[in-house]
Design a protein around this motif. Structure first.
Motif, PDB file in Angstrom:
ATOM      1  N   GLU A 109      -5.463   3.209 -11.841  1.00  0.00           N
ATOM      2  CA  GLU A 109      -5.150   2.621 -13.134  1.00  0.00           C
ATOM      3  C   GLU A 109      -6.389   1.878 -13.618  1.00  0.00           C
ATOM      4  OE1 GLU A 109      -2.570  -1.097 -13.846  1.00  0.00           O
ATOM      5  OE2 GLU A 109      -1.208   0.619 -14.070  1.00  0.00           O
ATOM      6  N   ALA A 110      -6.920   2.294 -14.747  1.00  0.00           N
ATOM      7  CA  ALA A 110      -8.097   1.660 -15.357  1.00  0.00           C
ATOM      8  C   ALA A 110      -9.277   1.600 -14.393  1.00  0.00           C
ATOM      9  CB  ALA A 110      -7.743   0.271 -15.875  1.00  0.00           C
ATOM     10  N   GLY A 111      -9.497   2.681 -13.655  1.00  0.00           N
ATOM     11  CA  GLY A 111     -10.650   2.756 -12.764  1.00  0.00           C
ATOM     12  C   GLY A 111     -10.527   1.978 -11.475  1.00  0.00           C
ATOM     13  N   ARG A 112      -9.331   1.527 -11.146  1.00  0.00           N
ATOM     14  CA  ARG A 112      -9.129   0.829  -9.885  1.00  0.00           C
ATOM     15  C   ARG A 112      -7.998   1.509  -9.128  1.00  0.00           C
ATOM     16  NH1 ARG A 112      -5.112  -3.383 -10.300  1.00  0.00           N
ATOM     17  NH2 ARG A 112      -4.011  -3.072 -12.245  1.00  0.00           N
ATOM     18  N   ILE A 113      -8.078   1.509  -7.812  1.00  0.00           N
ATOM     19  CA  ILE A 113      -7.077   2.173  -6.975  1.00  0.00           C
ATOM     20  C   ILE A 113      -5.932   1.198  -6.736  1.00  0.00           C
ATOM     21  CG2 ILE A 113      -6.662   3.319  -4.777  1.00  0.00           C
ATOM     22  CD1 ILE A 113      -9.673   3.933  -4.689  1.00  0.00           C
ATOM     23  N   ILE A 114      -4.704   1.658  -6.982  1.00  0.00           N
ATOM     24  CA  ILE A 114      -3.532   0.790  -6.860  1.00  0.00           C
ATOM     25  C   ILE A 114      -2.591   1.304  -5.771  1.00  0.00           C
ATOM     26  CG2 ILE A 114      -3.620  -0.075  -9.223  1.00  0.00           C
ATOM     27  CD1 ILE A 114      -1.496   1.988  -9.978  1.00  0.00           C
ATOM     28  N   ASP A 115      -1.842   0.383  -5.194  1.00  0.00           N
ATOM     29  CA  ASP A 115      -0.871   0.751  -4.171  1.00  0.00           C
ATOM     30  C   ASP A 115       0.477   1.078  -4.815  1.00  0.00           C
ATOM     31  OD1 ASP A 115       0.193  -1.729  -4.843  1.00  0.00           O
ATOM     32  OD2 ASP A 115      -0.425  -2.707  -2.993  1.00  0.00           O
TER      33      ASP A 115
END
Length: 155
Positions: A109-115
């Motif tokens: 999401e928005a260039g960041r990895i989310i759990d």
């Protein structure tokens, strides 16, 4: 004279009493509460397992990245990891990081990895918990608080 009684079929029809109906409703309510309680437990367990698999996949992709490039991506957040492992989509180490994925839940999401709880994963290189040459990768779990029992870590 013979005594004849007329039998009224409507008056003698068997029926449920109010007490019987209330008992059945109470049983259904107890079973429903057990079912919904179990569903929330398994939903949380699924998120935990999904995040464990994501972290293991990222670990494997980072090892491949190091084999090709000589070092892990440097940085203190997952934006650097996303850029290194997926980037613009031309040199993909981990295809599940595709930001255009239209499945049940995105990993980016928005260039960041989310759990699975939609919180950003933590990443540091060099790692402080592993030997200095390794990286640290973690999720703070469902409560989004560091160093609690529900944290998922690669060390």
């Amino acid at each position: 004279m013979i005594n004849t009684q007329q039998y009224d079929s409507k008056a003698m029809r068997p029926a449920f009493t109010l007490l019987e109906i209330l008992v059945v409703i109470a049983i259904i309510a107890v079973l429903a509460s057990l079912t919904f309680g179990g569903m929330s437990y398994y939903s949380e367990k699924m998120k935990y397992s999904r995040t464990q698999v994501l972290i293991a996949s990222i670990e494997s992709a980072l090892v491949q990245y190091k084999a090709d490039n000589g070092a892990y991506p440097s940085g203190a957040n997952t934006a650097a990891v996303f850029t290194a492992l997926y980037g613009d989509g031309s040199n993909v180490y981990l295809s599940t990081l595709n930001p255009d994925f239209l499945g049940k839940q995105k990993n980016v999401e928005a260039g960041r990895i989310i759990d699975a709880w939609e919180n950003e994963l933590g990443y540091t290189y060099p790692g402080s918990m592993n030997p200095p040459s390794d990286f640290d990768l973690w999720s703070e779990g469902g409560d989004a608080v560091a160093n609690t029992a529900d944290d998922i870590k690669n060390w």
